[in-house]
Motif scaffolding. Sequence first.
Motif, PDB file in Angstrom:
ATOM      1  N   THR A   1      -1.181  -7.448  -5.823  1.00 11.34           N
ATOM      2  CA  THR A   1      -1.514  -7.457  -7.251  1.00 11.34           C
ATOM      3  C   THR A   1      -2.367  -6.255  -7.614  1.00 11.34           C
ATOM      4  O   THR A   1      -2.136  -5.596  -8.635  1.00 11.34           O
ATOM      5  N   GLN A   2      -3.359  -5.968  -6.789  1.00 17.55           N
ATOM      6  CA  GLN A   2      -4.226  -4.822  -7.044  1.00 17.55           C
ATOM      7  C   GLN A   2      -3.432  -3.515  -7.033  1.00 17.55           C
ATOM      8  O   GLN A   2      -3.759  -2.564  -7.756  1.00 17.55           O
ATOM      9  N   ALA A   3      -2.388  -3.468  -6.204  1.00 13.89           N
ATOM     10  CA  ALA A   3      -1.550  -2.269  -6.124  1.00 13.89           C
ATOM     11  C   ALA A   3      -0.468  -2.241  -7.186  1.00 13.89           C
ATOM     12  O   ALA A   3       0.258  -1.246  -7.301  1.00 13.89           O
TER      13      ALA A   3
ATOM     14  N   GLU B   1       0.806  -1.218   0.000  1.00 13.48           N
ATOM     15  CA  GLU B   1       0.000   0.000   0.000  1.00 13.48           C
ATOM     16  C   GLU B   1       0.839   1.268   0.000  1.00 13.48           C
ATOM     17  O   GLU B   1       0.300   2.370  -0.159  1.00 13.48           O
TER      18      GLU B   1
ATOM     19  N   ASP C   1      -3.152 -10.838  -3.169  1.00 16.37           N
ATOM     20  CA  ASP C   1      -4.169 -10.166  -3.971  1.00 16.37           C
ATOM     21  C   ASP C   1      -4.086  -8.656  -3.807  1.00 16.37           C
ATOM     22  O   ASP C   1      -4.209  -7.904  -4.784  1.00 16.37           O
ATOM     23  N   ARG C   2      -3.854  -8.210  -2.579  1.00 16.47           N
ATOM     24  CA  ARG C   2      -3.720  -6.770  -2.361  1.00 16.47           C
ATOM     25  C   ARG C   2      -2.503  -6.217  -3.091  1.00 16.47           C
ATOM     26  O   ARG C   2      -2.557  -5.123  -3.673  1.00 16.47           O
TER      27      ARG C   2
END
Length: 309
Positions: A239-241, A211, A236-237
């Motif tokens: 990857t989203q970032a 993040e 997953d977090r």
Amino acid sequence: MTQPRVDVSGRPIALRTIDWNTLFDPKTVAVVGASETEGTQQRAQWIQVRDRLGARGAKVVPIHPTKETILGTPAFRSVLDVEGPIDLAIILVRDPIPVLSECVEKGVGTAVIFAAGFSEVGTDEGRQAEVRLKELASGAVRVMGPNTNLNIFEPWQEGLPGKKLAIITQSGHQGRPISQGQTLGISIQSWATIGNEVDLEFADFAAKYAEEPDTGAIAGYVEGFQNGRTLMLAADRATQAGVPIVLIKVGKTDQGSKMAQAHTGHLTGSDAVHNAVFRQCGIIRVDDLDEIIEISGMFCHTTLLPPGS
């Protein structure tokens, strides 16, 4: 901290929320076991914490049962004697359980436990002591370690090009070569040495670093994971970032599994299962330190991500 939500089987469906300021931006720091005895590790660690966190604006106080001062800084007999809140306690004593109990009573934000001698030694006494640490860490106080060190507070060179590399390792020895990628022009974000993970685990730090807007990649050296589901949620977090995770996961062989068990007490589990999870979650597995430095460093200097990330 908010506890993670779980499904009907008890598996987390979301990562927990952690107040990271108490670890990364503490206002008051207590160093339990600080010493002024020449040649001791506790003296060197006291000076290191005092200078590094003091330079960031923290008030750093020593805790000692008999000394009134440590190298000129007024000391307290216990964390309970320190006026006002304590964000961070660094525990350097051999038996951290009584101190951690006092930290819980005091309402300390985060505790970092340096001592080893828990599940990794393979004895009933060590395993029982680690269970007790986990019990104490089940409430509001976050715990890093045991069997860790102070790399999390290390300063890093500023002004290097590209984004920064965040490092998460269960081994300080194996993490040091990764951090030395700085000499190759890789900017370092932070290095978390997580040890036996009675509380704060790989997934917690991976999600936190993902993040950070200036993180280009996360490099990890791990022997085992506390929870496969939280690993997948953290991946997953990331990857989203748009932050790749590049990982050395030891334990491919029986010898590697035994070494992991002896170092942090982690059970490595099925290597085929790990590979399947890594592929599903976009985690890039590599085999050696040269690969992890080169590949993670590459991601810090490019906006291109591998297929499936």
